[in-house]
Write an enzyme that holds these catalytic residues in place. Structure first.
Site, PDB file in Angstrom:
ATOM      1  N   ASP A  34     -10.189   1.603   4.037  1.00 21.67           N
ATOM      2  CA  ASP A  34      -9.193   2.590   4.483  1.00 21.67           C
ATOM      3  C   ASP A  34      -9.703   3.438   5.654  1.00 21.67           C
ATOM      4  O   ASP A  34      -9.705   4.675   5.590  1.00 21.67           O
ATOM      5  CB  ASP A  34      -8.799   3.521   3.330  1.00 21.67           C
ATOM      6  CG  ASP A  34      -8.374   2.766   2.089  1.00 21.67           C
ATOM      7  OD1 ASP A  34      -7.620   1.787   2.230  1.00 21.67           O
ATOM      8  OD2 ASP A  34      -8.798   3.154   0.975  1.00 21.67           O
ATOM      9  N   GLU A 202       2.137   1.316   0.636  1.00 21.31           N
ATOM     10  CA  GLU A 202       1.307   2.516   0.736  1.00 21.31           C
ATOM     11  C   GLU A 202       0.713   2.593   2.139  1.00 21.31           C
ATOM     12  O   GLU A 202       1.102   1.844   3.036  1.00 21.31           O
ATOM     13  CB  GLU A 202       0.200   2.495  -0.332  1.00 21.31           C
ATOM     14  CG  GLU A 202      -0.701   1.290  -0.280  1.00 21.31           C
ATOM     15  CD  GLU A 202      -1.639   1.200  -1.483  1.00 21.31           C
ATOM     16  OE1 GLU A 202      -1.475   1.969  -2.440  1.00 21.31           O
ATOM     17  OE2 GLU A 202      -2.533   0.338  -1.446  1.00 21.31           O
TER      18      GLU A 202
END
Length: 311
Positions: A34, A202
């Site tokens: 991420d 997401e």
């Protein structure tokens, strides 16, 4: 443990499965999850990524990366109630560098939980241990209509807007105060939603380019090694807080999303992306999986058709 990976850029268009470029060349400490990237006024690049304390990597050329410590080297005890453990993983940080200040949003949660929160930090240097804890931004609990994870800050003019990604309930957004970095009201609006694969969406990023705002997201399954099915999708709108459609005109709130990047060759499950403008164009950073680990991907994005294509 720090790992490194060197990848050469090759682009193969002979088959659909190879229609994506491989990640650009990166060297050094490139094991991430991420990632978010920003560049300070001196030209130093910073990548912040998911880890206990939030990992920091730095580079002077966007190619050779060096581990530079943790945002919270002494832990972040204020997040323990959401991670469910002491010094747990802090998820999906989002970095913005503006007027000499690093603004860092990040999430605390655990897999499968809506007991989640987004926090905010600031620093003038971006260095390990140099961030101030600005506290809680928003939180959710079991039964809420969304999940407070995967924050992304959009600054457009004097407006601050936070999008946040939820595995179950779609991508949401809310206005922030530019003076506090916290919500300026209580309204949270829907930006994107899915109705298949358990609604798996997401990692939202809203990026302004030309006359449009582009909403990027990651679909399907993350964090399962080479079994991951993560892929990056996009829609666009003339407003930042809704109305996003894909290239076929399908609203993102109706399950729309144009594919930007998916598994190809040895690159499995690309996602968890961030977008930034650099001196040579628009850059996308993301993580992907191979049999040896989770790695940093960096590519340029071409918007010449009005829709982003990975170069």
């Amino acid at each position: 443990m720090r790992l490194s990976l060197t990848l050469l850029v090759t682009t193969v268009f002979s088959t659909v499965v190879d229609a994506y470029p491989n990640p650009g060349l990166v060297t050094g400490d490139t094991a991430v999850a991420d990632p978010t990237m920003c560049r300070d006024s001196a030209g130093t690049y910073f990548i912040f990524s998911t880890a206990p304390g939030i990992q920091i990597l730095t580079s002077t050329d966007r190619t050779a990366w060096t581990f530079a410590g943790l945002v919270w080297p002494d832990g972040a005890s204020w997040t323990d109630a959401y991670t469910g453990t002491s010094n747990g993983n802090l998820w999906a940080p989002d970095c913005t560098y503006l007027d000499g200040t690093f603004y860092l949003y990040y999430a605390a949660s655990s897999f499968g939980s809506q007991n989640s929160a987004i926090f905010f930090a600031k620093s003038s240097t971006g260095a390990s241990g140099a961030f101030t804890n600005e506290g809680l931004v928003t939180s959710t609990k079991t039964g809420d209509t969304y999940n407070a994870i995967d924050p992304n800050l959009l600054i457009t003019g004097s407006t601050w807007y936070l999008s946040l990604g939820s595995f179950w309930d779609g991508i949401m957004g809310e206005m922030l105060s530019s003076s506090t970095g916290k919500p300026s009201g209580s309204t949270v609006n829907s930006l994107a939603e899915r109705f298949v694969n358990s609604g798996a969406i997401e990692a939202s990023v809203i990026f302004q380019f030309g006359d449009f705002y582009y909403l990027f997201s990651s679909w399907d399954i993350c964090c399962d090694g080479t079994s991951s099915t993560y892929n990056i999708r996009v829609g666009r709108s003339t407003t930042f807080d809704g109305g996003f459609v894909d290239a076929d005109g399908v609203a993102l709130t109706d399950g729309g999303g144009t594919l930007v990047l998916e598994s190809h060759g040895d690159v499995i499950g690309p996602g968890g992306q961030d977008i930034m403008t650099d001196v040579d164009g628009v850059v996308i950073v993301y993580h992907y999986y191979t049999s040896t680990g989770t790695w940093l991907g960096i590519n340029l994005l071409d918007f010449s058709t009005g829709w982003p294509v990975s170069d």
